[in-house]
Design an enzyme around this catalytic site. Structure first.
Site, PDB file in Angstrom:
ATOM      1  N   GLY A 186      37.526  57.825  -0.133  1.00 25.02           N
ATOM      2  CA  GLY A 186      36.316  58.617  -0.229  1.00 25.02           C
ATOM      3  C   GLY A 186      36.632  60.080  -0.021  1.00 25.02           C
ATOM      4  O   GLY A 186      37.699  60.426   0.504  1.00 25.02           O
TER       5      GLY A 186
ATOM      6  N   GLN B 152      35.086  68.625   2.425  1.00 30.27           N
ATOM      7  CA  GLN B 152      36.551  68.492   2.428  1.00 30.27           C
ATOM      8  C   GLN B 152      37.213  69.318   1.331  1.00 30.27           C
ATOM      9  O   GLN B 152      38.423  69.528   1.366  1.00 30.27           O
ATOM     10  CB  GLN B 152      36.962  67.022   2.266  1.00 30.27           C
ATOM     11  CG  GLN B 152      36.601  66.166   3.468  1.00 30.27           C
ATOM     12  CD  GLN B 152      37.073  64.750   3.267  1.00 30.27           C
ATOM     13  OE1 GLN B 152      36.397  63.950   2.628  1.00 30.27           O
ATOM     14  NE2 GLN B 152      38.240  64.433   3.786  1.00 30.27           N
TER      15      GLN B 152
ATOM     16  N   CYS C 118      41.593  59.620   7.335  1.00 23.56           N
ATOM     17  CA  CYS C 118      40.840  60.651   6.610  1.00 23.56           C
ATOM     18  C   CYS C 118      41.825  61.579   5.915  1.00 23.56           C
ATOM     19  O   CYS C 118      42.831  61.963   6.519  1.00 23.56           O
ATOM     20  CB  CYS C 118      39.982  61.443   7.594  1.00 23.56           C
ATOM     21  SG  CYS C 118      38.997  62.733   6.827  1.00 23.56           S
ATOM     22  N   LEU C 119      41.534  61.942   4.680  1.00 23.49           N
ATOM     23  CA  LEU C 119      42.424  62.834   3.923  1.00 23.49           C
ATOM     24  C   LEU C 119      42.531  64.210   4.594  1.00 23.49           C
ATOM     25  O   LEU C 119      43.499  64.927   4.368  1.00 23.49           O
ATOM     26  CB  LEU C 119      41.919  62.996   2.489  1.00 23.49           C
ATOM     27  CG  LEU C 119      41.992  61.732   1.620  1.00 23.49           C
ATOM     28  CD1 LEU C 119      41.325  61.972   0.274  1.00 23.49           C
ATOM     29  CD2 LEU C 119      43.435  61.274   1.426  1.00 23.49           C
TER      30      LEU C 119
ATOM     31  N   HIS D 214      31.548  56.906   6.920  1.00 24.86           N
ATOM     32  CA  HIS D 214      32.559  57.952   7.128  1.00 24.86           C
ATOM     33  C   HIS D 214      32.226  59.199   6.297  1.00 24.86           C
ATOM     34  O   HIS D 214      32.271  60.323   6.812  1.00 24.86           O
ATOM     35  CB  HIS D 214      33.938  57.380   6.754  1.00 24.86           C
ATOM     36  CG  HIS D 214      35.074  58.336   6.893  1.00 24.86           C
ATOM     37  ND1 HIS D 214      36.129  58.122   7.759  1.00 24.86           N
ATOM     38  CD2 HIS D 214      35.345  59.514   6.263  1.00 24.86           C
ATOM     39  CE1 HIS D 214      36.985  59.134   7.660  1.00 24.86           C
ATOM     40  NE2 HIS D 214      36.530  59.988   6.753  1.00 24.86           N
ATOM     41  N   GLU D 215      31.888  58.981   5.023  1.00 22.87           N
ATOM     42  CA  GLU D 215      31.630  60.133   4.143  1.00 22.87           C
ATOM     43  C   GLU D 215      30.332  60.842   4.509  1.00 22.87           C
ATOM     44  O   GLU D 215      30.257  62.075   4.481  1.00 22.87           O
ATOM     45  CB  GLU D 215      31.612  59.699   2.674  1.00 22.87           C
ATOM     46  CG  GLU D 215      32.929  59.116   2.172  1.00 22.87           C
ATOM     47  CD  GLU D 215      34.154  59.925   2.546  1.00 22.87           C
ATOM     48  OE1 GLU D 215      34.095  61.172   2.574  1.00 22.87           O
ATOM     49  OE2 GLU D 215      35.204  59.310   2.843  1.00 22.87           O
TER      50      GLU D 215
ATOM     51  N   HIS E 208      30.761  63.142   7.325  1.00 25.79           N
ATOM     52  CA  HIS E 208      31.342  64.442   6.939  1.00 25.79           C
ATOM     53  C   HIS E 208      30.242  65.461   6.622  1.00 25.79           C
ATOM     54  O   HIS E 208      30.402  66.659   6.888  1.00 25.79           O
ATOM     55  CB  HIS E 208      32.220  64.292   5.689  1.00 25.79           C
ATOM     56  CG  HIS E 208      33.647  63.939   5.972  1.00 25.79           C
ATOM     57  ND1 HIS E 208      34.479  64.731   6.726  1.00 25.79           N
ATOM     58  CD2 HIS E 208      34.401  62.888   5.564  1.00 25.79           C
ATOM     59  CE1 HIS E 208      35.685  64.173   6.779  1.00 25.79           C
ATOM     60  NE2 HIS E 208      35.661  63.057   6.089  1.00 25.79           N
TER      61      HIS E 208
HETATM   62 CO    CO Z   1      37.222  61.726   5.841  1.00 24.94          CO
END
Ligand code: CO
Length: 155
Positions: A46, A51, A89-90, A131-132, A135
């Site tokens: 995701g 991000q 997480c990226l 999670h997204e 953010h």
């Molecule tokens: Co993330």
């Protein structure tokens, strides 16, 4: 579709509350297309707009079939049950930890044309939605980790 730079933990973008998307125009579509490319290349589950430095309420979430669903102005309207599993997480490379999430969630969102839809998700996908959407409210999964994992033990 150019890829965009994924900002890392420490960047203030990741701690802001994002604003709703109001214009479902070509600029939005370009952003979504770029995010698809960026996420596919990063091989993630995701990606949320902050991000890539855009403080708007939209994200991509991987579904069970491996495709990415676009969710714009998403809201979790129902949560059921609980699950504890590993998350990463990226924006926080190399960090993995256990986070408790609902087992199922129902999300209401809009597509890239502004059409509203609801989607129910379970297990891994429910986790990805949570999670997204976190953010978009300036939360990172590390805010909720109950136990960090040693990356070497995951191999
Ligand atoms: Co993330």
């Amino acid at each position: 579709m150019p890829t965009r730079n994924i900002v890392k933990e420490g960047d203030q973008c990741l701690r802001k509350i994002c604003r709703p998307v109001t214009d479902f125009n070509s600029r939005l579509h370009d952003l979504l297309d770029d995010m698809h490319e960026t996420l596919a290349q990063a091989n993630g589950a995701g990606l949320a707009a902050p991000q890539v430095g855009v403080l708007r309420r939209l994200a991509l979430v991987m579904l069970d079939d491996g495709s990415y669903l676009e969710i714009i102005n998403p809201e979790i309207i129902e949560r059921k049950g609980a699950q504890s599993d590993v998350e990463g997480c990226l924006s926080i490379p190399g960090v993995w930890g256990i986070v408790e999430r609902p087992m199922t969630v129902t999300v209401r969102a809009q597509d890239r044309f502004g059409n509203e839809f609801t989607r129910k998700a379970e297990g891994f996908t429910a986790r990805a939605f949570c999670h997204e959407i976190d953010h978009l409210n300036g939360h990172l999964f590390t805010d909720f980790v109950t136990e960090y994992l040693d990356p070497e033990e995951l191999e």
